[in-house]
Design a protein around this motif. Sequence first.
Motif, mmCIF file in Angstrom:
data_model
loop_
_atom_site.group_PDB
_atom_site.id
_atom_site.type_symbol
_atom_site.label_atom_id
_atom_site.label_comp_id
_atom_site.label_asym_id
_atom_site.label_seq_id
_atom_site.Cartn_x
_atom_site.Cartn_y
_atom_site.Cartn_z
ATOM 1 N N LEU A 266 0.905 -1.241 -0.064
ATOM 2 C CA LEU A 266 0.074 -0.009 -0.116
ATOM 3 C C LEU A 266 0.945 1.291 0.007
ATOM 4 O O LEU A 266 1.972 1.107 0.581
ATOM 5 N N GLY A 267 0.409 2.167 -0.875
ATOM 6 C CA GLY A 267 1.310 3.522 -0.870
ATOM 7 C C GLY A 267 0.187 4.616 -0.249
ATOM 8 O O GLY A 267 -0.751 4.606 0.256
ATOM 9 N N VAL A 268 0.665 5.960 -0.608
ATOM 10 C CA VAL A 268 -0.055 7.095 0.026
ATOM 11 C C VAL A 268 0.184 8.128 -1.220
ATOM 12 O O VAL A 268 0.984 8.435 -1.545
ATOM 13 N N TYR A 269 -1.150 8.817 -1.472
ATOM 14 C CA TYR A 269 -1.203 10.067 -2.083
ATOM 15 C C TYR A 269 -1.681 11.210 -1.422
ATOM 16 O O TYR A 269 -2.646 11.186 -0.430
ATOM 17 N N ASN A 270 -0.916 12.194 -1.228
ATOM 18 C CA ASN A 270 -1.369 13.358 -0.099
ATOM 19 C C ASN A 270 -2.163 14.528 -0.761
ATOM 20 O O ASN A 270 -2.178 14.478 -1.990
ATOM 21 N N ARG A 271 -2.520 15.362 -0.325
ATOM 22 C CA ARG A 271 -3.352 16.386 -0.656
ATOM 23 C C ARG A 271 -2.715 17.568 -1.606
ATOM 24 O O ARG A 271 -3.264 18.200 -2.359
ATOM 25 N N ASP A 272 -1.370 17.470 -1.503
ATOM 26 C CA ASP A 272 -0.608 18.356 -2.070
ATOM 27 C C ASP A 272 -0.170 18.313 -3.480
ATOM 28 O O ASP A 272 0.831 18.918 -4.069
ATOM 29 N N ALA A 273 -0.717 17.025 -3.997
ATOM 30 C CA ALA A 273 -0.280 16.564 -5.394
ATOM 31 C C ALA A 273 -0.582 17.627 -6.409
ATOM 32 O O ALA A 273 -1.756 18.018 -6.491
ATOM 33 N N GLY A 274 0.198 17.984 -7.238
ATOM 34 C CA GLY A 274 -0.053 18.901 -8.287
ATOM 35 C C GLY A 274 0.904 19.764 -8.660
ATOM 36 O O GLY A 274 2.077 19.531 -8.287
ATOM 37 N N GLY A 275 1.077 20.644 -9.589
ATOM 38 C CA GLY A 275 2.059 21.320 -10.202
ATOM 39 C C GLY A 275 2.705 20.409 -11.193
ATOM 40 O O GLY A 275 2.538 19.273 -11.321
ATOM 41 N N SER A 276 3.615 21.199 -12.125
ATOM 42 C CA SER A 276 4.235 20.419 -13.106
ATOM 43 C C SER A 276 5.779 20.398 -13.026
ATOM 44 O O SER A 276 6.763 19.684 -13.701
ATOM 45 N N THR A 277 6.428 21.243 -12.094
ATOM 46 C CA THR A 277 7.911 21.432 -11.811
ATOM 47 C C THR A 277 8.195 21.585 -10.185
ATOM 48 O O THR A 277 7.080 22.058 -9.559
ATOM 49 N N SER A 278 9.448 21.565 -10.222
ATOM 50 C CA SER A 278 9.919 21.757 -8.453
ATOM 51 C C SER A 278 9.472 23.082 -8.123
ATOM 52 O O SER A 278 9.615 23.323 -6.954
ATOM 53 N N SER A 279 9.355 24.168 -8.925
ATOM 54 C CA SER A 279 9.149 25.600 -8.628
ATOM 55 C C SER A 279 7.783 25.809 -8.394
ATOM 56 O O SER A 279 7.263 26.951 -8.236
ATOM 57 N N SER A 280 6.928 24.672 -8.536
ATOM 58 C CA SER A 280 5.310 24.725 -8.346
ATOM 59 C C SER A 280 5.068 25.057 -6.747
ATOM 60 O O SER A 280 4.928 24.052 -5.952
ATOM 61 N N SER A 281 5.054 26.115 -6.439
ATOM 62 C CA SER A 281 5.158 26.675 -4.980
ATOM 63 C C SER A 281 3.846 26.187 -4.299
ATOM 64 O O SER A 281 2.756 26.275 -4.869
ATOM 65 N N GLY A 282 3.947 25.514 -3.266
ATOM 66 C CA GLY A 282 2.861 24.968 -2.513
ATOM 67 C C GLY A 282 2.380 23.529 -2.791
ATOM 68 O O GLY A 282 1.327 22.813 -2.397
ATOM 69 N N TYR A 283 2.957 23.022 -3.747
ATOM 70 C CA TYR A 283 2.646 21.641 -4.362
ATOM 71 C C TYR A 283 3.697 20.525 -4.152
ATOM 72 O O TYR A 283 4.820 20.898 -4.183
ATOM 73 N N ASP A 284 3.411 19.550 -3.764
ATOM 74 C CA ASP A 284 4.358 18.195 -3.918
ATOM 75 C C ASP A 284 4.167 17.829 -5.362
ATOM 76 O O ASP A 284 3.251 16.884 -5.568
ATOM 77 N N TRP A 285 4.701 18.324 -6.294
ATOM 78 C CA TRP A 285 4.614 18.315 -7.537
ATOM 79 C C TRP A 285 4.935 16.552 -8.210
ATOM 80 O O TRP A 285 4.063 16.337 -9.062
ATOM 81 N N GLN A 286 5.512 15.952 -7.346
ATOM 82 C CA GLN A 286 5.937 14.710 -7.874
ATOM 83 C C GLN A 286 4.941 13.458 -7.329
ATOM 84 O O GLN A 286 4.858 12.444 -7.615
ATOM 85 N N GLU A 287 4.102 14.049 -6.507
ATOM 86 C CA GLU A 287 3.243 13.266 -5.692
ATOM 87 C C GLU A 287 2.282 12.405 -6.620
ATOM 88 O O GLU A 287 1.859 13.088 -7.471
#
Length: 313
Positions: free
Chosen positions: A113-134
């Motif tokens: 089992l894995g986990v997806y968190n609520r901050d998934a989103g964005g497209s690059t590491s500079s996507s502020s406030g996002y866990d972009w690779q989530e």
Amino acid sequence: MSSAIAYNRRFTMFYRIPLTLTAAAVLALAPVVAQAATDWSFNLQTNATTSTTSGDASGYGNSRNYTNSGVTVGVSAYSNTGNNGASTTSVDNSNANRLQTARLAYDRTWEGLGVYNRDAGGSTSSSSGYDWQESQSPEHSIDNNERADSVLLSFGTAVTLNSITFGWTTNDSDFFVLAYIGGGTPTLTDLTYATLSGWTLVGNYSNKGTTSVDLSAQSAGITSSYWLIGAGGFTVGTGVNSGDTSGSSYLPLDSTSSKKKFDYLKLTSIGGVTGGGGTSGGGGSAPEPGSLALAGVAFLGMVGLRRRRRAAA
């Protein structure tokens, strides 16, 4: 009535009450002695769930529930994705972020089992406030890259957790285990890892890979209905760390040291033991082994008291 008969009646009445109290004391101890330990285990990936909850519209707050050997467990996920008070968005690798429910991720082709968190989103590491690779590999696992994921085990009775197996890991595989020893049901949402209350650290486990990890040396004497397993390491009062050390100190999640590695794990199985006498709420330490010894001393004391009274009669 002869003096011998009168004495015997007084003697019989004298002994009737103490013996009744002694029997009651023994019966009170009987449940403790009779509780036979029951070993149990769950393969969380392949065992059929007895029920599931879907969570909200995005699946956050869902759970998978299992029953085996008379034991039930609900598995759910959390991550520190809440605003930290100084920003409108959560900050990367920060213990100041508040805990929120996450989505417990399952796929029949996975090895745990894995986990997806609520901050998934964005497209690059500079996507502020996002866990972009989530939700991408390897962050579809329980990980501590940008946000720190954990899995909550909620049992229907107090148990001792003795083993954990991760079926898949990559990069690094440090993890921690906490047991809830407070009263009632623990609160996680809107707290931070640093301010969790009523929990005790069972242990930090470094780079264990996919082997079955024996927790029994650290969890001995601890029974609880709630156990928390997270990626990385844990320091009480500080929160999650990287699980990696420099000298004798754990490196924080935001460390730039080359010794720091993020952890990615998928939880496959758990095992433990229950005596069958726990409750569904809260947790606590197992009764001290000396309890029965103290009861035995009390029993012998009562016997001695009766003998002294008989001698004085």
